[in-house]
Design an enzyme around this catalytic site. Structure first.
Site, PDB file in Angstrom:
ATOM      1  N   CYS A  14      -5.111   6.118  -3.727  1.00  0.00           N
ATOM      2  CA  CYS A  14      -4.444   4.816  -3.663  1.00  0.00           C
ATOM      3  C   CYS A  14      -3.022   5.035  -4.154  1.00  0.00           C
ATOM      4  CB  CYS A  14      -5.164   3.788  -4.526  1.00  0.00           C
ATOM      5  SG  CYS A  14      -4.290   2.207  -4.707  1.00  0.00           S
ATOM      6  N   CYS A  36       0.870  -1.179   0.000  1.00  0.00           N
ATOM      7  CA  CYS A  36       0.000   0.000   0.000  1.00  0.00           C
ATOM      8  C   CYS A  36       0.903   1.224   0.000  1.00  0.00           C
ATOM      9  CB  CYS A  36      -0.912  -0.009   1.219  1.00  0.00           C
ATOM     10  SG  CYS A  36      -2.023   1.404   1.289  1.00  0.00           S
TER      11      CYS A  36
END
Length: 288
Positions: free
Chosen positions: A226, A83
């Site tokens: 993101c 991530c």
């Protein structure tokens, strides 16, 4: 029922529940993760970052050069490889909690399921080297609510899988209904994050490319940002643009702006993601 301490953090609106578990004593079920990240009945977040030493996890054996391992779980409890926003928030937590001493310009290595990642502290936040990226030549079609016909997608791997779709205008981007999960054909076995991008006009200014993006994250839904998706979107547009495309990109997402740059190392082209990381509040929560 036990009580655990937590901190809430975010990177351009991509938010996380951070739980310190340095010795790896805490086991969270998928259901517990889902409750903790629930925005009505829990703390709320796109995922959980468990701060644990690599030596305390069997998964950490693959990153022995990193003292700390980022155990990242999506909001539905599923484990994720990486991530990009989360690892910057994770590094921010390590610094603020006094677990690492990191001056501007210095880097800390953090273990992830996608390998060891170096995160450098900057004046504006943190920059993470996501490693070597790869474009996938396989044909994939993307169907999304708000698009009249399926669009071709570009597969990009930056340690986790992405499919990037080019749109023709800002109106198309804004007209997407990402409360409904887009469909991929064929469907990847492990799923993929799906990014929808619109280039700026002009695409390149002063040597920097610019795009806008929205994203549907697997296991989460639409998020304000993101990090790996931002990198994948910039890489896809750079790939489409050809050899004259720049190596520096500015990407606008609903939660803010992030930077992407591509540098060449002996093992290939690395993609680096930069942007802010914030810690919002801390507290304790009952863990059912």
């Amino acid at each position: 029922m036990s009580t655990i301490a937590f901190t809430k953090g975010h990177g351009t609106g991509n938010d996380f529940v951070i739980i310190a578990d340095p010795d790896g004593e805490l086991t969270l079920s998928d259901a517990q993760v889902a409750v903790l990240t629930d925005r009505r009945f829990g703390i709320g977040g796109d995922g959980i970052l468990r701060v644990v030493r690599s030596g305390a996890l069997s998964e950490g054996a693959s990153t022995p050069d990193a003292e700390w391992f980022m155990d990242y779980r999506n909001a539905d409890g599923s484990a994720a490889e990486m991530c990009g926003n989360g690892i910057r928030v994770y590094a921010k937590y390590l610094v603020e909690a006094g677990l690492v001493d990191l001056a501007v310009g210095e880097a800390v290595v953090i273990g992830t399921r996608a390998g060891t990642k170096a995160v450098t502290r900057t004046d504006a936040g943190f920059e993470v080297d996501l490693g070597v990226w790869r474009a996938d030549d396989a044909d994939v079609l993307v169907r999304a609510k708000g698009l009249p016909v399926a669009r071709p997608g570009q597969g990009i791997d930056v340690g986790n899988p992405h499919v990037v779709v080019a749109l023709s205008s800002g109106n198309e981007l804004e007209g997407l209904d990402l409360s409904v999960q887009p469909m991929l054909d064929p469907t990847p076995a492990a799923g993929a994050n799906i990014e929808f991008v619109v280039p700026a006009d002009p695409l390149v200014h002063a040597g920097v490319g610019s795009i806008r993006m929205r994203v549907f994250e697997r296991g989460v839904g639409e998020t304000l940002s993101c990090g790996t998706g931002v990198a994948a979107a910039a890489l896809a547009v750079r790939h489409w643009a050809g050899n004259a495309a720049p190596d520096r990109w500015s990407v606008d997402v609903p939660g803010g702006r992030l930077g992407v740059r591509v540098v060449t190392h002996q093992d290939g082209e690395h993609v680096l993601l930069s942007g802010p990381a914030s810690l919002v509040f801390s507290g304790e929560v009952a863990l059912a």
